[in-house]
Design an enzyme around this catalytic site. Structure first.
Site: not given
Ligand code: NAD
Length: 248
Positions: A146, A85, A191, A58-59, A160, A158, A162
């Site tokens: 983001s 990420n 995405i 857990n980060v 704040a 979110y 990002k």
């Molecule tokens: P996702 O929810 O599919 O995957 C996120 C992963 O992070 C999951 O596997 C989850 O278990 C893990 N995670 C969550 N909390 C955690 C913690 N405390 N410690 C360790 N791991 C943890 O999300 P995604 O769409 O793949 O997004 C990845 C990153 O990209 C995120 O930072 C998200 O904010 C950013 N982002 C996504 C989008 C989008 O449209 N999908 C757009 C902009 C930014």
């Protein structure tokens, strides 16, 4: 940086963007440490990638993150790169006022998103940088921000976090350059991942239509941008927008 044979840590790598980055960087010859809070999924994800290993962490937990990076260093003998990420969404309005009734975003709802999306980036960035400095081989840290960093309706927490991620990326570029460590950030638009699949169908369709390209991005398109930051040695401290031209 030549990615071949480099050790790169990716948080939130069990699925979505993190997993696509792991696949893409591994194809270029990197050894990947996939980190996720969901151990079963990350273990399975790692088993599908050559020269990769999965780690449960857990980060947001300082002691666990310190231990994680020590373990990765012990397992792979070096750490050359980090992609911060892992992230979560807990959208809601700052206040909701209807028919004389006031509902407020709770501190817990605000703080939990800050904990993962901002403090988690701080903790992993700090530990990765300290190992890179001690090994004296430099490195690259990429933070996932983001499009919402500009401030988005329903995303006080979110947005704040990002925006903070981009600010830390710039600060680290200045502080760490003398150790040959570069930084960069990606600001993805919408995405297609499990995260956006949680959106109501109407909001999902609207999000796709907000891009002049009229579609969601793919995880592979974000992974490609991450490897661009790794490979281009004159990028540091900047955020690259990979959003199909979307403005929110
Ligand atoms: P996702 O929810 O599919 O995957 C996120 C992963 O992070 C999951 O596997 C989850 O278990 C893990 N995670 C969550 N909390 C955690 C913690 N405390 N410690 C360790 N791991 C943890 O999300 P995604 O769409 O793949 O997004 C990845 C990153 O990209 C995120 O930072 C998200 O904010 C950013 N982002 C996504 C989008 C989008 O449209 N999908 C757009 C902009 C930014």
């Amino acid at each position: 940086m030549d990615i071949n044979n480099k050790v790169i840590v990716i948080t939130g790598a069990a699925r979505g963007l993190g997993y696509a980055m792991a696949e893409h960087l591994a194809e270029k010859g990197a050894k990947i440490a996939l980190v996720d809070i969901d151990f079963d999924s990350v273990d399975h994800a790692a088993s599908t990638i050559t020269d990769a290993k999965g780690y449960a962490c857990n980060v947001t937990n300082e002691a666990d993150v310190e231990q994680l990076f020590q373990q990765i260093k012990a397992d792979f003998s070096r750490i050359d790169g980090l992609v911060n990420n892992a992230g979560i969404l807990k959208d809601g309005l700052l206040i909701k006022y209807k028919d004389g009734e006031m509902r407020k975003m709770s501190l817990e709802q605000f703080q939990s998103v800050i904990d993962v999306n901002l403090s988690g980036v701080f903790l992993c960035g700090r530990e990765a940088a300290s190992h890179m400095v001690q090994s004296d081989k430099g490195g690259v840290i990429v933070n996932i921000s983001s499009i919402s960093r500009a401030g988005n309706f329903g995303q006080t927490n979110y947005s704040a976090a990002k925006a903070g991620v981009v600010a830390m990326t710039t600060a680290w570029a200045q502080e760490l350059a003398r150790f040959n460590i570069r930084t960069g950030a990606i600001a993805p638009g919408f995405i297609a991942t499990e995260m956006t699949a949680q959106m109501p169908q109407k909001a999902y369709d609207q999000a796709a239509q907000m891009s002049p390209l009229k579609r969601m991005g793919t995880p592979q398109e974000i992974a490609q941008a991450v490897s661009f930051i790794f490979e281009n040695d004159f990028i540091s401290g900047r955020v690259i927008e990979v959003d199909g031209g979307t403005r929110i």
